[in-house]
Design an enzyme around this catalytic site. Sequence first.
Site, PDB file in Angstrom:
ATOM      1  N   HIS A   1      46.491 -86.453  57.696  1.00 17.97           N
ATOM      2  CA  HIS A   1      47.315 -85.312  58.122  1.00 17.97           C
ATOM      3  C   HIS A   1      48.792 -85.709  58.202  1.00 17.97           C
ATOM      4  O   HIS A   1      49.676 -84.918  57.882  1.00 17.97           O
ATOM      5  CB  HIS A   1      46.831 -84.777  59.472  1.00 17.97           C
ATOM      6  CG  HIS A   1      45.435 -84.220  59.402  1.00 17.97           C
ATOM      7  ND1 HIS A   1      45.056 -83.300  58.447  1.00 17.97           N
ATOM      8  CD2 HIS A   1      44.319 -84.460  60.153  1.00 17.97           C
ATOM      9  CE1 HIS A   1      43.775 -83.002  58.609  1.00 17.97           C
ATOM     10  NE2 HIS A   1      43.303 -83.700  59.625  1.00 17.97           N
TER      11      HIS A   1
ATOM     12  N   ASN B   1      43.558 -83.655  52.936  1.00 14.12           N
ATOM     13  CA  ASN B   1      44.121 -84.738  53.761  1.00 14.12           C
ATOM     14  C   ASN B   1      43.042 -85.728  54.214  1.00 14.12           C
ATOM     15  O   ASN B   1      43.255 -86.940  54.204  1.00 14.12           O
ATOM     16  CB  ASN B   1      44.784 -84.168  55.021  1.00 14.12           C
ATOM     17  CG  ASN B   1      46.001 -83.323  54.722  1.00 14.12           C
ATOM     18  OD1 ASN B   1      46.491 -83.309  53.590  1.00 14.12           O
ATOM     19  ND2 ASN B   1      46.500 -82.610  55.728  1.00 14.12           N
TER      20      ASN B   1
ATOM     21  N   ARG C   1      40.056 -86.385  52.905  1.00 13.95           N
ATOM     22  CA  ARG C   1      39.515 -87.193  51.810  1.00 13.95           C
ATOM     23  C   ARG C   1      40.514 -88.250  51.350  1.00 13.95           C
ATOM     24  O   ARG C   1      40.139 -89.364  50.980  1.00 13.95           O
ATOM     25  CB  ARG C   1      39.103 -86.280  50.639  1.00 13.95           C
ATOM     26  CG  ARG C   1      37.731 -85.646  50.834  1.00 13.95           C
ATOM     27  CD  ARG C   1      37.519 -84.463  49.925  1.00 13.95           C
ATOM     28  NE  ARG C   1      38.210 -83.285  50.438  1.00 13.95           N
ATOM     29  CZ  ARG C   1      38.294 -82.127  49.786  1.00 13.95           C
ATOM     30  NH1 ARG C   1      37.746 -81.999  48.586  1.00 13.95           N
ATOM     31  NH2 ARG C   1      38.914 -81.113  50.337  1.00 13.95           N
TER      32      ARG C   1
ATOM     33  N   ASP D   1      45.049 -78.697  51.116  1.00 12.82           N
ATOM     34  CA  ASP D   1      43.728 -79.260  51.409  1.00 12.82           C
ATOM     35  C   ASP D   1      43.565 -80.665  50.837  1.00 12.82           C
ATOM     36  O   ASP D   1      44.155 -80.992  49.808  1.00 12.82           O
ATOM     37  CB  ASP D   1      42.656 -78.319  50.834  1.00 12.82           C
ATOM     38  CG  ASP D   1      41.291 -78.552  51.467  1.00 12.82           C
ATOM     39  OD1 ASP D   1      41.209 -79.213  52.532  1.00 12.82           O
ATOM     40  OD2 ASP D   1      40.302 -78.069  50.895  1.00 12.82           O
TER      41      ASP D   1
ATOM     42  N   ARG E   1      45.605 -74.289  45.235  1.00  7.38           N
ATOM     43  CA  ARG E   1      44.768 -75.093  46.130  1.00  7.38           C
ATOM     44  C   ARG E   1      44.404 -76.403  45.451  1.00  7.38           C
ATOM     45  O   ARG E   1      43.678 -76.417  44.463  1.00  7.38           O
ATOM     46  CB  ARG E   1      43.486 -74.355  46.524  1.00  7.38           C
ATOM     47  CG  ARG E   1      42.648 -75.179  47.531  1.00  7.38           C
ATOM     48  CD  ARG E   1      41.530 -74.386  48.175  1.00  7.38           C
ATOM     49  NE  ARG E   1      40.962 -75.134  49.300  1.00  7.38           N
ATOM     50  CZ  ARG E   1      40.273 -74.601  50.302  1.00  7.38           C
ATOM     51  NH1 ARG E   1      40.046 -73.300  50.311  1.00  7.38           N
ATOM     52  NH2 ARG E   1      39.813 -75.352  51.283  1.00  7.38           N
TER      53      ARG E   1
ATOM     54  N   SER F   1      39.161 -69.651  51.800  1.00 12.80           N
ATOM     55  CA  SER F   1      39.014 -70.076  53.195  1.00 12.80           C
ATOM     56  C   SER F   1      39.795 -69.176  54.166  1.00 12.80           C
ATOM     57  O   SER F   1      40.468 -69.671  55.071  1.00 12.80           O
ATOM     58  CB  SER F   1      39.417 -71.545  53.375  1.00 12.80           C
ATOM     59  OG  SER F   1      38.617 -72.392  52.565  1.00 12.80           O
TER      60      SER F   1
ATOM     61  N   LEU G   1      65.083 -70.015  50.582  1.00 11.37           N
ATOM     62  CA  LEU G   1      63.623 -69.912  50.730  1.00 11.37           C
ATOM     63  C   LEU G   1      63.234 -69.372  52.113  1.00 11.37           C
ATOM     64  O   LEU G   1      63.804 -69.778  53.118  1.00 11.37           O
ATOM     65  CB  LEU G   1      63.014 -71.318  50.567  1.00 11.37           C
ATOM     66  CG  LEU G   1      61.507 -71.443  50.807  1.00 11.37           C
ATOM     67  CD1 LEU G   1      60.724 -70.821  49.653  1.00 11.37           C
ATOM     68  CD2 LEU G   1      61.108 -72.906  50.983  1.00 11.37           C
TER      69      LEU G   1
ATOM     70  N   GLU H   1      47.429 -64.639  41.332  1.00 13.86           N
ATOM     71  CA  GLU H   1      46.808 -65.581  40.399  1.00 13.86           C
ATOM     72  C   GLU H   1      46.417 -66.825  41.190  1.00 13.86           C
ATOM     73  O   GLU H   1      47.114 -67.208  42.126  1.00 13.86           O
ATOM     74  CB  GLU H   1      47.809 -65.983  39.296  1.00 13.86           C
ATOM     75  CG  GLU H   1      48.241 -64.847  38.400  1.00 13.86           C
ATOM     76  CD  GLU H   1      47.090 -64.274  37.582  1.00 13.86           C
ATOM     77  OE1 GLU H   1      46.204 -65.046  37.169  1.00 13.86           O
ATOM     78  OE2 GLU H   1      47.090 -63.039  37.366  1.00 13.86           O
TER      79      GLU H   1
HETATM   80  C1  IPE Z   1      41.672 -74.540  54.714  1.00 13.81           C
HETATM   81  O1  IPE Z   1      41.125 -75.789  54.504  1.00 13.81           O
HETATM   82  C2  IPE Z   1      42.601 -74.564  55.895  1.00 13.81           C
HETATM   83  C3  IPE Z   1      43.817 -75.352  55.728  1.00 13.81           C
HETATM   84  C4  IPE Z   1      44.169 -76.022  54.654  1.00 13.81           C
HETATM   85  C5  IPE Z   1      44.701 -75.348  56.870  1.00 13.81           C
HETATM   86  P1  IPE Z   1      39.719 -76.203  55.117  1.00 13.81           P
HETATM   87  O2  IPE Z   1      39.495 -77.618  54.689  1.00 13.81           O
HETATM   88  O3  IPE Z   1      39.676 -75.918  56.557  1.00 13.81           O
HETATM   89  O4  IPE Z   1      38.727 -75.208  54.358  1.00 13.81           O
HETATM   90  P2  IPE Z   1      37.165 -75.306  54.101  1.00 13.81           P
HETATM   91  O5  IPE Z   1      36.511 -75.598  55.411  1.00 13.81           O
HETATM   92  O6  IPE Z   1      36.961 -76.436  53.141  1.00 13.81           O
HETATM   93  O7  IPE Z   1      36.800 -73.997  53.508  1.00 13.81           O
HETATM   94  C1  IPE Z   2      43.650 -79.920  55.132  1.00 11.17           C
HETATM   95  O1  IPE Z   2      42.989 -81.125  54.877  1.00 11.17           O
HETATM   96  C2  IPE Z   2      44.304 -79.913  56.488  1.00 11.17           C
HETATM   97  C3  IPE Z   2      43.667 -79.002  57.465  1.00 11.17           C
HETATM   98  C4  IPE Z   2      42.648 -78.228  57.208  1.00 11.17           C
HETATM   99  C5  IPE Z   2      44.233 -78.970  58.794  1.00 11.17           C
HETATM  100  P1  IPE Z   2      41.515 -81.362  55.367  1.00 11.17           P
HETATM  101  O2  IPE Z   2      41.554 -81.983  56.728  1.00 11.17           O
HETATM  102  O3  IPE Z   2      40.695 -80.139  55.258  1.00 11.17           O
HETATM  103  O4  IPE Z   2      41.022 -82.442  54.320  1.00 11.17           O
HETATM  104  P2  IPE Z   2      39.568 -82.570  53.705  1.00 11.17           P
HETATM  105  O5  IPE Z   2      39.235 -81.245  53.100  1.00 11.17           O
HETATM  106  O6  IPE Z   2      38.648 -82.939  54.825  1.00 11.17           O
HETATM  107  O7  IPE Z   2      39.701 -83.655  52.700  1.00 11.17           O
HETATM  108 MG    MG Z   3      39.570 -79.353  53.793  1.00 15.32          MG
END
Ligand code: IPE
Ligand code: IPE
Ligand code: MG
Length: 239
Positions: free
Chosen positions: A33, A18, A20, A16, A183, A191, A126, A202
Amino acid sequence: MMQQANLPTHIGIIMDGNGRWAKKRGLPRKMGHRAGASTFKEIARYANKIGLKYLTTYVFSTENWKRPKDEVDSIIELLRSYLNEMDGYAKENIRVRFIGDRSVFDDDIRAKMQRAEEKSRNATGLTLILAINYGGRAEIVHAARMLADDVQAGKIFPHQVNESLFSSYLYTDGIPDVDLIIRPSGEYRLSNFLIWQCAYAEYVFMSGVLWPDFKPATLDAAIAEYNSRSRRFGGLANE
Ligand code: IPE
Ligand code: IPE
Ligand code: MG
């Protein structure tokens, strides 16, 4: 590379942050991404190098379809080009597996997923599991439906249904439960990721790092934190 005294067997990563990461740099989200995809490749290789057995990464959730179409399209295009690079994994002794509902994807993507799985089937390093169009609840409902079909067909009697039989209907059949969930990005939630498989995992939430900035050393730090925890599984601690 740190000493991996107590390597968890199965690590799950919610990749998570990307968006931001891109925003901080004044870039479009899709550049985040792209950066995240290259971090993913580096971390997967590193996990194999340190001898990890299972790594499951959350690539795209069943809820991520709510995002604007151009963002979803750019993620699918990244997936498509990444799938073209996957032939190398067999040589690196990495076994690839996809979990989630792939029926929604174009034929070429599904064929490439199957090819990557088949080519790497005999790898013994792996097992790299990519959760794509994955949702924990959708997975459980899908399992329940297949199980109900088998009961109706007379292949299984209701009294035979137990945790281990039920697990065998999940996408993760044959894969051990998750030991450690990581995370980054400062969100403290699952999520809808591996909700069945995380029953005794954990959790390490790393608020100081966005996924594209995640490094092998960040993984080491999460594993070190995991090693400081006392897992009791409902029993009593040894010491
Ligand atoms: C969870 O991240 C899904 C992935 C990393 C693929 P999200 O960014 O979609 O989750 P929420 O919306 O913040 O809960
Ligand atoms: C995770 O990064 C990638 C996917 C959910 C596909 P995000 O796109 O959720 O990045 P933020 O949370 O908006 O920063
Ligand atoms: Mg996100």
